[in-house]
Enzyme design. Structure first.
Site, mmCIF file in Angstrom:
data_model
loop_
_atom_site.group_PDB
_atom_site.id
_atom_site.type_symbol
_atom_site.label_atom_id
_atom_site.label_comp_id
_atom_site.label_asym_id
_atom_site.label_seq_id
_atom_site.Cartn_x
_atom_site.Cartn_y
_atom_site.Cartn_z
ATOM 1 N N LYS A 24 -19.362 -20.584 -12.277
ATOM 2 C CA LYS A 24 -18.299 -20.594 -13.298
ATOM 3 C C LYS A 24 -16.976 -20.168 -12.655
ATOM 4 C CE LYS A 24 -21.132 -21.130 -16.919
ATOM 5 N NZ LYS A 24 -21.080 -22.203 -17.897
ATOM 6 N N TYR A 39 0.885 -1.164 0.000
ATOM 7 C CA TYR A 39 0.000 0.000 0.000
ATOM 8 C C TYR A 39 0.927 1.220 0.000
ATOM 9 C CZ TYR A 39 -4.254 2.638 1.247
ATOM 10 O OH TYR A 39 -5.313 3.508 1.272
ATOM 11 N N ALA A 89 -25.385 -21.773 -28.573
ATOM 12 C CA ALA A 89 -24.734 -23.075 -28.503
ATOM 13 C C ALA A 89 -25.030 -23.913 -29.740
ATOM 14 C CB ALA A 89 -25.188 -23.811 -27.244
ATOM 15 N N GLU A 140 -21.074 -14.979 -21.064
ATOM 16 C CA GLU A 140 -21.863 -16.125 -20.602
ATOM 17 C C GLU A 140 -23.352 -15.834 -20.713
ATOM 18 O OE1 GLU A 140 -21.407 -19.104 -19.570
ATOM 19 O OE2 GLU A 140 -19.264 -19.212 -19.144
ATOM 20 N N ASP A 141 -24.102 -16.823 -21.116
ATOM 21 C CA ASP A 141 -25.561 -16.780 -20.993
ATOM 22 C C ASP A 141 -26.168 -15.493 -21.531
ATOM 23 O OD1 ASP A 141 -25.002 -19.179 -19.852
ATOM 24 O OD2 ASP A 141 -26.005 -18.831 -17.966
ATOM 25 N N GLY A 156 -29.701 -21.339 -31.249
ATOM 26 C CA GLY A 156 -29.200 -20.214 -30.463
ATOM 27 C C GLY A 156 -27.682 -20.210 -30.470
#
Lengths: 381, 381
Positions: free
Chosen positions: A95, A40, A199, A137-138, A197
């Site tokens: 994940k 720091y 995938a 993701e998703d 989609g």
């Protein structure tokens, strides 16, 4: 196996108890003024001043070199649909656990309160300096294609939409071994991909790139064919690459005589009777999560010879979790910017090769197999 | 004490060795298919589906409840200036270490590749769902005021610009005890605040809110007075709150007869001769980091009775690190949305009260004192 509702309750209770599945850990102790001096103020001032003129060394002096942002807009979470950012968070944390435990990668869950392509791209660009790679993701199709493409253009980082590429690699690896077991030729067999989609389309394309000549994609409107009206740009491209004979029809029609089906779509849309229409020694990958297109026992009733799901509680888990830790490990270590077709094919082959003697109940290695990450990382370069 | 350049080298080498001072840790093991079933698919699907209809419970079922985003645009990093996001990253990681080690908070460093107010506000809004609080860091004034204000309006989260409020609390705590030591009345004494940036202006305002009636702010153009031309909105407000007599002049003029000076500005701008102009038993807080306005030994040559810096290698460390872990612990635990003047004054008082018998060499507790976080958290509600 626990009953479905018992597992649901256990999972919610376990999440409530942990209050978050991941946390931050300090990599050095802060026990004395001396530690603070180094990490720091004032010591960190020297590091900051150094990086101001040696920006590229951020990968060596900060978290950046081992950090992946796991980003979702919550628009297509598992097979649950558009459930929003808060609901997507436990999946992203899952994940991140997998990234850490299997590949030693520090993955930071980020869930976005916008589903606008331009805003998502800008937001990810703005937060990118702390990260060495971006894992999308998703995110629902076709938005996910556009976001990935734009980010790959503007960011000096590895950007990959997991649901597309990691899933496609896992499926191809599984099919390579499944076709070996049934002693058929993948390249000339009829493979029906259900779902167009993220995938589904990435998987169909990778199969074609690998050399499969009889791939048919089916979505909720039926077989994807160049003759079908109202296709978007991405669907047109996909129709042109697959279904060379321009066959039209329903899912049931597509499955007639099919050697393999790969479900990357929605729960419970395939029945035992549909599986019965397939060729002998049929291969059924029902990969929708958490509820597959058809439960394994029902697929077997229909005569399936090999069944795989994306779940952790059945044999043959074909899930992107088998792939993304190793792919990102390789991308970070070798400073790869973009995953290529060649890398994806090599990844699928090396993953398949880890199962020395595939059997109907063991076509892919376990996600716990320590060779998986190393093998995949070695081909991502 | 190590020489300055030796410490710089040690710090850079230590950062290079660690390759990041923080990492992600999984809070549960992933050792079996059973673990994956609970924390990943299919179990996590139940949690995601539940949160889709119980959004508010994200604080109980995900990382959100204990997660703080530590966000900087790199525009005002320590006293080093506008050095950009990559160079700001090691400082944010240092904050994250402190958050974890002292308050058990999971702090996620985010450095932004934009310095536009509107874009920063939007970006933070978009990434906010995963976090329970937002800590703004090292953003230049006056931009930081606007960003904090807008975010507090639109986000259902605790948002605080550390450099303003935590610094102000630490300074007020230090001054309360320093004035006790020199047996003068803080409220009627002359206090010169050097620097009208984020920290300087927030500190001056908190001193006034506490009851100090003779506060003078000085910036690089001299004493801040309502009569000075070219002031921005924030400077005008500050001038009106301080310097009631509308005194004009230089830093040296301001220091004449001052009982205390609080430097929150730039390195090496105060000389021993300047300190000599101050009143007897003068209090010198030289808090610029990593290089203070005047080094402690030089302040003492000028006759300073009490000297404080922001650094870890001198006595009397008056640094926001003393404050932000406890303030955010309280804000997360008590679901506070905004820090008020009252909370800030109570925080400063409780922090000061932890030093039972203040002496010239010990006016604030150590950052390692385990009572600090608890005491501060208890008043943030």
């Amino acid at each position: 196996m626990k009953s479905n509702s018992a597992l649901k309750e256990l999972s919610i209770a376990s999440h409530r108890k942990l209050r978050g599945k991941i946390g931050i850990v300090s990599k050095a102790p802060l026990r004395s003024q001396n530690d603070l001096k180094i990490y720091y103020t004032p010591g960190v001032g020297a590091v900051a001043a150094y990086l101001a003129t040696h920006k590229k060394e951020a990968r060596d002096l900060t978290m950046k070199g081992n950090a992946v942002a796991v980003i979702s807009d919550g628009s297509r979470v598992l097979g649950l649909g558009n459930i929003g950012p808060e609901a997507a968070l436990p999946v992203m944390e899952g994940k991140a656990m997998i990234f850490k435990e299997f590949a030693g990668i520090d993955a930071f869950p980020i869930v976005l309160d916008t589903q606008d392509v331009g805003e998502i791209v800008k937001t990810i660009r703005y937060i990118s300096p702390a990260f060495g790679a971006i894992n999308l993701e998703d995110i629902a199709a076709p938005r996910c294609f556009e976001i990935e493409k734009q980010l790959q253009k503007i960011l000096p980082l590895f950007v990959m939409h997991d649901d597309q590429h990691a899933t496609a690699i896992a499926v191809l690896a599984g099919l390579i071994n499944a076709f070996k077991v049934v002693k058929k030729n993948l390249k000339t067999s009829k493979i029906v991909v259900i779902g167009a989609g993220a995938a589904g389309s990435a998987t169909a394309k990778l199969l074609v790139a690998y050399g499969a000549r009889n791939v048919v994609v089916v979505d909720e409107k039926g077989i994807l064919s160049a003759k079908r009206k109202g296709l978007n740009l991405y669907q047109k491209e996909l129709a042109a690459m697959t279904n060379k004979k321009n066959v039209q029809g329903t899912l049931q029609g597509a499955l007639l005589g099919a050697d393999a089906m790969v479900g990357l779509s929605a729960p419970n849309i395939v029945k035992s009777g549909d599986v019965k229409r397939m060729a002998v020694k049929s291969i059924v990958f029902a990969l929708a999560n958490p509820v597959p297109e058809i439960m394994p026992q029902d697929a077997k009733v229909g005569g399936a010879f090999i069944v795989a799901t994306g779940r952790s509680d059945f044999e043959n888990q074909v899930n992107n979790a088998l792939v993304f830790p190793g792919v990102f490990r390789g991308a970070l270590d070798h400073r790869v910017k973009k995953i290529t077709w060649d890398m994806k094919i090599r990844a699928a082959k090396v993953l398949a090769s880890l199962v020395k003697k595939p059997t109907p109940r063991a076509i892919v290695p376990s996600v716990f197999d320590p060779r998986v990450v190393k093998a995949l990382a070695s081909v991502i370069q």
